[in-house]
Design an enzyme around this catalytic site. Sequence first.
Site, PDB file in Angstrom:
ATOM      1  N   SER A 288      94.424  13.647  59.371  1.00  0.00           N
ATOM      2  CA  SER A 288      95.120  13.414  58.102  1.00  0.00           C
ATOM      3  C   SER A 288      96.599  13.692  58.330  1.00  0.00           C
ATOM      4  O   SER A 288      96.977  14.272  59.343  1.00  0.00           O
ATOM      5  CB  SER A 288      94.596  14.370  57.029  1.00  0.00           C
ATOM      6  N   ASP A 289      97.437  13.278  57.385  1.00  0.00           N
ATOM      7  CA  ASP A 289      98.823  13.738  57.469  1.00  0.00           C
ATOM      8  C   ASP A 289      98.870  15.136  56.837  1.00  0.00           C
ATOM      9  O   ASP A 289      97.897  15.620  56.261  1.00  0.00           O
ATOM     10  CB  ASP A 289      99.788  12.755  56.803  1.00  0.00           C
ATOM     11  N   TRP A 290     100.010  15.754  56.950  1.00  0.00           N
ATOM     12  CA  TRP A 290     100.176  17.157  56.529  1.00  0.00           C
ATOM     13  C   TRP A 290      99.742  17.332  55.059  1.00  0.00           C
ATOM     14  O   TRP A 290     100.395  16.818  54.151  1.00  0.00           O
ATOM     15  CB  TRP A 290     101.640  17.549  56.686  1.00  0.00           C
TER      16      TRP A 290
END
Length: 753
Positions: A288-290
Amino acid sequence: MKTRFQLFLIFSLYCACSAPKTPSLSTIDHQVDSLLSMMTLEEKIGQMNQYNGFWDVTGPAPAEGDASLKYENLRKGLVGSMLNITGVEEVRKVQKIAVEETRLGIPLLIGFDMIHGMKTMSPIPLAEAASWDMEAIEKSSQIGAREAAAMGINWTFAPMVDIGRDARWGRVMEGAGEDTYLVSQIAKARVRGYQGENLSDPLTLAACVKHFAGYGFSESGRDYNTVEVSRVTLHQVILPPFKAALDAGARTIMNSFNDLDGVPATGNSYLQREILKGKWSFGGLVVSDWGSIGEMVNHRVAKDGKEAAKMAVLAGSDMDMESYLYVSHLKELVESGQVKESLIDDAVRRILRLKFELGLFDNPYLYCDEQREQEIVGSEEHVAGVLEMAKKSIVLLKNEQNLLPLKKSGLNIAVIGALAEDKDSPLGSWRGEADPNTAISVLEGLNEYPDNKYNFAKGADLVLEQPVFLKEVKLNTTDRSGFVQAIQAARSADIVIAVMGENGFQSGEARSRSEIKLPGLQQELLEELVKVNEKIILVSMSGRPLDLSWADEHLPAILQVWHLGSQSGHAIAQVLYGDYNPSGKLPMSFPRNVGQLPLYYNQKSTGRPFNPGDDIVFWSHYSDVPNDALYPFGYGLSYTSFSYSDLRAEVLENQQVKIKVNVKNTGPREGEEVVQLYLHDHFSSLTRPVRELKGFQKISLQPGEVKSLEFLLGKEELGFFDGEGNLQVEPGEFTVMIGGSSKAELALKFEID
Ligand code: NOJ
């Protein structure tokens, strides 16, 4: 029950015997399965959890993010990866906990945003894209990979392949520009550069192609904003670079913050399950992104963290970066039957497979060698490599009366602008672990040519205080006290070099701008300078296309130098003095003003196309500026000139066409040219762009030399994707155009059956 050490030992022995150096994938799958069979559900979920390091952050810190919880979970074997931990000493510390203190001793993936270098900085990616030189980009990516790997990293969150059509979006600096074909070629070069031939080589890294998908289309160029794109645009424009990077072997992919068709990408099954893991059969891992799993609560599609975790895992997100939600909720979701354990197994297999491929089970400290770190980081070879890349990235935008290159002696030169002495800005955004103020400034570069006289006057500070990654840049908009000295220097000079543009932290993540003129007091200063000396060379330093309309109208020469990295000043001086003949071509259109954005050369015809010469107003245009760019995609000048002739097309069997063209160096000196091939499909079942890049070659020619070039167009070049992502090749007429920019005029028709 065996202790973790015994298990680890048996396991390592097993690996060492069955997998000598580069284990084949089937061997790895076998090893992964046997490890998986030893793992508890909790341990499996732990592998899907990625924590930020204990100090650096590259996003908002979640409330749960205190170090003690991270350490506790690390010791329990509930962490599969960490990011933002760099340096052998630090990496070794966390790896040691994972390997020696957890039950199974599974090593960690150590991720980091190594975007354009680690200590020795290459130009920002948008600048490198201007080189159109795939070999050079591969080499520059390799330099970054070598330094990062030597500092303990085994996974970089790059390349970013988002299409950049809107210069307001700060992250255009991190990509390769507006064109799908060029971005795809560069994506492949970067993956080769990072991953090399063998992932378990301790000087290579796993690549992570990002952000899947549509992030570059954030509305109005505002970072993290909503995305509205059609399925056709998704398949034709946005997805091909991802596919290219994966075909080149990229092992991981990162999803994105934005929504698509009303569903956040992180929880989007169409993207991740149907396309990526379905149609494309991607076997690697999706991170996932942050915090993007948690952000699905803010998107208001998940009512709480538990629901967000469920959405993400069902949609195919394998690893949770810094949301803490998988580790908090997945166990319960599986035990209550809401998530099948087979989905967890699939995600964990992907993660473990990468760890095996990276050689971490053979040696968890493979990337932790202090001596190698000392030898590799900042080596002379790397410094020379980034200098070469920097020179290739510079684009000459204007050069009236051959003002450039400069004479090497006898000139009195005024060097104006705070950026001229700035040793920090050229390092750009996403600067790895570069030490502040370590770039060669323009002034330092010019001083290597000591037979001219340089009179430096800053004019005005660009910023009020030295900016940092996490904070908004504070511009000087009031203090003009240095103007008088700068004007005086310009008045008494033969030539003025004005170094102006953006501070290194004015582009990058969360650095969107609604105005893209020269920031601060620079424009005002430039207008004062031109009143006293017309011979001004603007050295435009920026992380994005700026609105340079005023400069184009009033100044004789403009050099676009981006943020060029550690060797910036040397590269710029060598181009100004002609020791390097500029060969860069724009990877993004430079607009006439901000109102034209988003702007890209491969626009569609529309039902009311361009109709000059007609005084009727009812066609698609602005009444105050032309439709096209000030400096278009693919454009860039050289100190020599080129001509194109003898365009030929030979239609072969099986929907293939061979195109030939002659290119001649018609100027006074050796130079490089990027020969660009554009295609226009006359009629098709879907509306198509007026022209599209479908091939390019960078060649070097001596004065008077002619080269004959050949391009082969096949189904991929002649066809297009429909809204389901299927390639369609439709018979009919095409026009091929070849030249040195997207305005290429030499054209020829051909027809395919
Ligand atoms: C958020 C960014 O969007 C992504 O590109 C980056 O890799 C992560 N933060 C980690 O720093």
